[in-house]
Design a protein around this motif. Structure first.
Motif, PDB file in Angstrom:
ATOM      1  N   UNK A 159       0.822  -1.213   0.000  1.00 46.04           N
ATOM      2  CA  UNK A 159       0.000   0.000   0.000  1.00 46.04           C
ATOM      3  C   UNK A 159       0.854   1.261   0.000  1.00 46.04           C
ATOM      4  N   UNK A 160       1.998   1.241   0.674  1.00 43.92           N
ATOM      5  CA  UNK A 160       2.801   2.467   0.815  1.00 43.92           C
ATOM      6  C   UNK A 160       3.759   2.691  -0.349  1.00 43.92           C
ATOM      7  N   UNK A 161       4.241   1.620  -0.980  1.00 46.78           N
ATOM      8  CA  UNK A 161       5.241   1.782  -2.037  1.00 46.78           C
ATOM      9  C   UNK A 161       4.716   1.465  -3.430  1.00 46.78           C
ATOM     10  N   UNK A 162       3.588   0.745  -3.520  1.00 45.16           N
ATOM     11  CA  UNK A 162       2.988   0.370  -4.816  1.00 45.16           C
ATOM     12  C   UNK A 162       4.037  -0.194  -5.774  1.00 45.16           C
ATOM     13  N   UNK A 163       4.695  -1.306  -5.423  1.00 47.94           N
ATOM     14  CA  UNK A 163       5.726  -1.867  -6.317  1.00 47.94           C
ATOM     15  C   UNK A 163       5.115  -2.361  -7.626  1.00 47.94           C
TER      16      UNK A 163
END
Length: 209
Positions: A159-163
């Motif tokens: 959710x925080x980095x959206x790889x």
């Protein structure tokens, strides 16, 4: 990859309290069935063989403890653990997660019990109907904690980095970043424990003319 917790909630259920043997198999007007309690204990140990054993006295003692709490606090005790149950459901359904079969087998057994309406304590009994569910989750938690907490960390990372990439690529990115973070932490720990200079007191004080 994370520090594991011994229980699914911040404050464990009060198992260490000495049971009261009065009304040892009843909670309010509800009578626990000895056969159902034995079946519950067998399921618990099928999921987590090293779990403590439960009996009617212990379950009834916990039930009375829950009933004696203020209503909002009692509900919070249940809800904190029920959130973990929903997390386990999400883990099994998440195509991005590489589910380890051993852990997922245990999770499926746990969820199969929770999905029954008439189990050890029928779900329609207010408040108490969820007590056996949270007891099973609490005592079986060490058997699923590694998978559940790694999955929760992966979800936060996703959710925080959206790889980029597919599920396998996103998991690989998560593992790489967590290993990098661990290596950096270990490096800082070694540096902080090292001594670059003698920290003792010099024989003569240093003076500026």
């Amino acid at each position: 990859m994370l520090m594991r917790t011994a229980a699914p909630a911040e404050t464990p259920l009060p198992w260490e309290d000495r049971p009261s043997h009065a009304n040892r198999d009843s909670i309010g007007g509800f009578q626990l069935d000895a056969t159902a309690v034995a079946r519950f204990d067998r399921l618990l140990h099928d999921i987590h063989p090293e779990a403590r054993h439960v009996d009617a006295d212990r379950i009834a003692t916990l039930g009375r403890w829950l009933q004696d709490l203020p209503a909002a606090r009692a509900r919070a005790v249940l809800d904190e653990r029920l959130t973990r149950i929903e997390q386990l459901r999400a883990m099994l359904d998440d195509a991005d997660w590489d589910r380890r079969e051993g852990a997922c087998r245990r999770v499926r057994k746990l969820l199969a019990y929770l999905d029954q309406d008439h189990d050890l304590i029928p779900d329609e009994i207010p408040l108490l109907g969820l007590l056996d569910d949270v007891i099973l989750l609490e005592l079986a938690w060490p058997a699923v904690a590694t998978e559940a907490e790694d999955y929760a960390d992966f979800c936060d990372y996703r959710a925080s980095t959206a790889p980029d990439g597919d599920g396998a690529q996103r998991r690989d990115a998560w593992i790489r970043d967590r290993l990098d973070a661990l290596a950096l932490y270990q490096h800082h720990h070694r540096v902080n424990d090292g001594h670059y200079a003698n920290g003792g007191h010099p024989n003569r004080p240093f003076r500026v003319a």
